[in-house]
Design a protein around this motif. Sequence first.
Motif, PDB file in Angstrom:
ATOM      1  N   THR A   1       3.604 114.250  31.205  1.00 51.94           N
ATOM      2  CA  THR A   1       2.993 115.621  31.423  1.00 51.94           C
ATOM      3  C   THR A   1       3.727 116.824  32.158  1.00 51.94           C
ATOM      4  O   THR A   1       3.334 117.934  32.236  1.00 51.94           O
ATOM      5  CB  THR A   1       1.641 115.317  32.541  1.00 51.94           C
TER       6      THR A   1
ATOM      7  N   ALA B   1      -8.204 114.106  27.219  1.00 47.58           N
ATOM      8  CA  ALA B   1      -8.350 114.069  28.482  1.00 47.58           C
ATOM      9  C   ALA B   1     -10.018 114.200  28.658  1.00 47.58           C
ATOM     10  O   ALA B   1     -10.347 113.689  29.766  1.00 47.58           O
ATOM     11  CB  ALA B   1      -7.769 115.179  29.175  1.00 47.58           C
ATOM     12  N   THR B   2     -10.689 114.975  28.000  1.00 56.11           N
ATOM     13  CA  THR B   2     -11.791 114.940  28.350  1.00 56.11           C
ATOM     14  C   THR B   2     -13.008 113.996  27.635  1.00 56.11           C
ATOM     15  O   THR B   2     -14.307 114.048  27.550  1.00 56.11           O
ATOM     16  CB  THR B   2     -12.473 116.563  28.297  1.00 56.11           C
TER      17      THR B   2
ATOM     18  N   CYS C   1     -12.720 107.806  27.085  1.00 61.97           N
ATOM     19  CA  CYS C   1     -11.158 107.437  27.602  1.00 61.97           C
ATOM     20  C   CYS C   1     -11.415 107.574  29.105  1.00 61.97           C
ATOM     21  O   CYS C   1     -10.554 107.146  29.825  1.00 61.97           O
ATOM     22  CB  CYS C   1     -10.491 108.425  27.120  1.00 61.97           C
ATOM     23  N   ASN C   2     -12.337 108.304  29.871  1.00 68.31           N
ATOM     24  CA  ASN C   2     -12.582 108.675  31.131  1.00 68.31           C
ATOM     25  C   ASN C   2     -13.191 107.362  31.777  1.00 68.31           C
ATOM     26  O   ASN C   2     -13.294 107.210  33.222  1.00 68.31           O
ATOM     27  CB  ASN C   2     -13.338 109.847  31.486  1.00 68.31           C
TER      28      ASN C   2
ATOM     29  N   SER D   1      -1.493 109.802  24.155  1.00 69.80           N
ATOM     30  CA  SER D   1      -2.626 110.526  23.481  1.00 69.80           C
ATOM     31  C   SER D   1      -1.634 111.761  22.610  1.00 69.80           C
ATOM     32  O   SER D   1      -0.633 112.200  23.369  1.00 69.80           O
ATOM     33  CB  SER D   1      -3.400 111.382  24.594  1.00 69.80           C
TER      34      SER D   1
ATOM     35  N   GLN E   1      -2.683 114.972  22.861  1.00 72.80           N
ATOM     36  CA  GLN E   1      -2.989 116.074  23.376  1.00 72.80           C
ATOM     37  C   GLN E   1      -1.919 116.743  24.124  1.00 72.80           C
ATOM     38  O   GLN E   1      -1.137 116.008  24.805  1.00 72.80           O
ATOM     39  CB  GLN E   1      -4.225 115.805  24.410  1.00 72.80           C
TER      40      GLN E   1
ATOM     41  N   LEU F   1      -3.051 117.661  29.152  1.00 65.78           N
ATOM     42  CA  LEU F   1      -3.416 116.132  29.277  1.00 65.78           C
ATOM     43  C   LEU F   1      -3.450 115.724  30.776  1.00 65.78           C
ATOM     44  O   LEU F   1      -3.962 114.670  31.158  1.00 65.78           O
ATOM     45  CB  LEU F   1      -2.111 115.291  28.644  1.00 65.78           C
TER      46      LEU F   1
ATOM     47  N   GLU G   1      -4.936 116.588  33.157  1.00 68.47           N
ATOM     48  CA  GLU G   1      -6.231 116.838  33.822  1.00 68.47           C
ATOM     49  C   GLU G   1      -6.833 115.589  33.965  1.00 68.47           C
ATOM     50  O   GLU G   1      -7.270 115.176  35.264  1.00 68.47           O
ATOM     51  CB  GLU G   1      -7.239 117.548  32.835  1.00 68.47           C
ATOM     52  N   ILE G   2      -6.312 114.304  33.075  1.00 67.77           N
ATOM     53  CA  ILE G   2      -7.096 113.096  33.183  1.00 67.77           C
ATOM     54  C   ILE G   2      -6.504 112.181  34.417  1.00 67.77           C
ATOM     55  O   ILE G   2      -6.794 111.325  34.992  1.00 67.77           O
ATOM     56  CB  ILE G   2      -7.247 112.136  32.269  1.00 67.77           C
TER      57      ILE G   2
ATOM     58  N   THR H   1       2.273 112.489  26.271  1.00 69.03           N
ATOM     59  CA  THR H   1       1.594 113.083  24.774  1.00 69.03           C
ATOM     60  C   THR H   1       2.746 112.512  23.609  1.00 69.03           C
ATOM     61  O   THR H   1       3.794 112.385  23.647  1.00 69.03           O
ATOM     62  CB  THR H   1       1.651 114.403  25.029  1.00 69.03           C
TER      63      THR H   1
END
Length: 232
Positions: free
Chosen positions: A66, A90-91, A95-96, A121, A123, A128, A130-131, A143
Motif C-alpha cells: 500500500t 477494501a469495502t 472481506c471485512n 487484491s 484494488q 486498499l 483503508e482496510i 495490490t
Amino acid sequence: MGLPGSDSAPTLYERFQRLEDERRRSWSAEALALNLNQRAALVRDHALGRHIETGDTLPQATLRRTDGSPLTLDELVAHGPAVLIFFRFATCPACNIALPYYRETLWPALKKAGIPLVAISPQPEALLGEIVTRHALPFPVVTDPELALSRALGITFVYDDVSRAAAEAKGGTSQQLNGTASWELPKPTVIVLDPGRTARFVDIAPDWMNRTETPEILAALHLSKDGQSRAA
C-alpha cells in the motif's frame, strides 16, 4: 470450505452466517435476489474454467504494497512456504469479516512459525490501505496490478450485467475496484505456496460468502493453532 467447529471463537462460516441473517432481515427482496443469484451462478460455472490447482507452479509476479513498494512471490518464499489470501476489495463486507478472522486465528500461528502471510487484491493501493487501517492488519496487504496474477491463475470473474448496473447506480466504477476498465475481481482464494512458487494447497471460493477456514490452512502447513509443527 469449512463448516462450524467446536472452538469457542466463531468460525468464518458462523461470522458470515450472521451477515447473511442480517441481510435477509434488512435487504429488499430484489437486492437479496441479485446477490444470491450472482453467487449461485459463480458456483455453477466455476468448473467450466481452468484455474490454479495443487501442484501447479505460479508465474513470477510483482505485487505492490500500500506504500507503493514492490513485493515479489520469490521474495515471499525465499526461506520457506508462504500463505496468499486473495480477496475482493477494501469495502467488501465479506472481506471485512474474513481478513480480521485471519488476523485473529491464522496470523499468530504463522508469525510464530516464521511463515509469511500476504493478502492480495487488485484494488489500487491508494484505496486498499483503508482496510489495513480499519482492522490494524499486521500482515502485508498488496495490490495485484491490473489483475495480472489473478488472471494468470484463472481465479477471476466478471460482474454480470445486473450486478454491474447495480454497482454503477451506487456510484461505483471498475477503476475503483481494480484500476482497469473491466468489472472483474478475484474469487476469494487461499494458496499455500512453497519455494519455487509451487502450490502446496489451493482453495478457491466461487461463492465469496463461503471461504477457507483457518484449520484447513494450518493443516496444509502441518501446524497447530499455536504455531507448533505437527507430523505430516
